[in-house]
Design a protein around this motif. Sequence first.
Motif, short mmCIF file in Angstrom:
data_model
loop_
_atom_site.label_atom_id
_atom_site.label_comp_id
_atom_site.label_asym_id
_atom_site.label_seq_id
_atom_site.Cartn_x
_atom_site.Cartn_y
_atom_site.Cartn_z
N THR A 9 8.35 -11.76 3.00
CA THR A 9 7.21 -10.85 3.15
C THR A 9 6.61 -10.86 4.55
N TYR A 15 10.25 -4.11 4.04
CA TYR A 15 10.20 -2.67 3.77
C TYR A 15 11.57 -2.14 3.35
N ALA A 19 12.46 -0.64 -0.31
CA ALA A 19 13.01 0.71 -0.40
C ALA A 19 14.36 0.71 -1.11
N VAL A 60 2.47 -8.26 8.50
CA VAL A 60 3.53 -7.69 7.68
C VAL A 60 3.45 -8.38 6.33
N PRO A 61 3.47 -7.63 5.24
CA PRO A 61 3.53 -6.16 5.20
C PRO A 61 2.16 -5.50 5.35
N ALA A 65 1.87 1.11 4.94
CA ALA A 65 3.31 1.25 5.14
C ALA A 65 4.07 0.92 3.86
N LEU A 66 3.59 -0.07 3.13
CA LEU A 66 4.22 -0.44 1.87
C LEU A 66 4.11 0.69 0.85
N THR A 69 6.44 3.55 1.87
CA THR A 69 7.83 3.14 1.61
C THR A 69 8.16 3.25 0.13
#
Length: 208
Positions: A9, A15, A19, A60-61, A65-66, A69
């Motif tokens: 993670t 990501y 995905a 991150v994450p 963005a998570l 995705t």
Amino acid sequence: MLETLGSLTSSPWIYALVALSILLDVFLPVLPSGVLVITAAAAAAAATGAAGPVPVQAQVPDILALLVTAVSASVLGDMAAYRLARRGGARLDRAIARSRRLTRAHERLGTALARGGGVLVVIARFAPAGRSVVSLGAGKTHRKVREFLPWSVLAAIAWAGYSIALGYFGTQWLGTTWLGTAISLIALFAAGALAAFVVRRPTPTPTT
């Protein structure tokens, strides 16, 4: 398993892993895409609550963005299954004919989408293998893209948003990453069981 995921993670590769898992679990429902999303969200919550400033490269994450995705991968996976089933083929027809679940889904889904009842697509997204049944069913019954795609997007947003919220806020409220993740997974599975019950419930026959 959670320890292994935890080590991933803090890397941007999380990501890609999320995905890929979401893309493929429409064909392989045993993949732990929900576990990945919740674990990543829990890690984000833990990083946010960590004492001291967090370097930008270590953030991150990222929750936004998570979410993007997860939603994008979910819709792309749905459409891949939809296109595959729409094109059909003798082998696929035989496989679907042998499945009572898919056969029943074809009957229900065709009527539901035709009447604007695409909420079934959203509910089924939470049920075990429900996403596979609905995406393949929509393609097999030759539903139009404009009838299926908006509901697929809504289902993806609902599922991804719910899963991320569970992992993120569960960890923040409980203060422990492993406990927050565990409770969040239980809540996700409970939602799945409820969704499966709703999807499998017989459709009432209208009285005249």
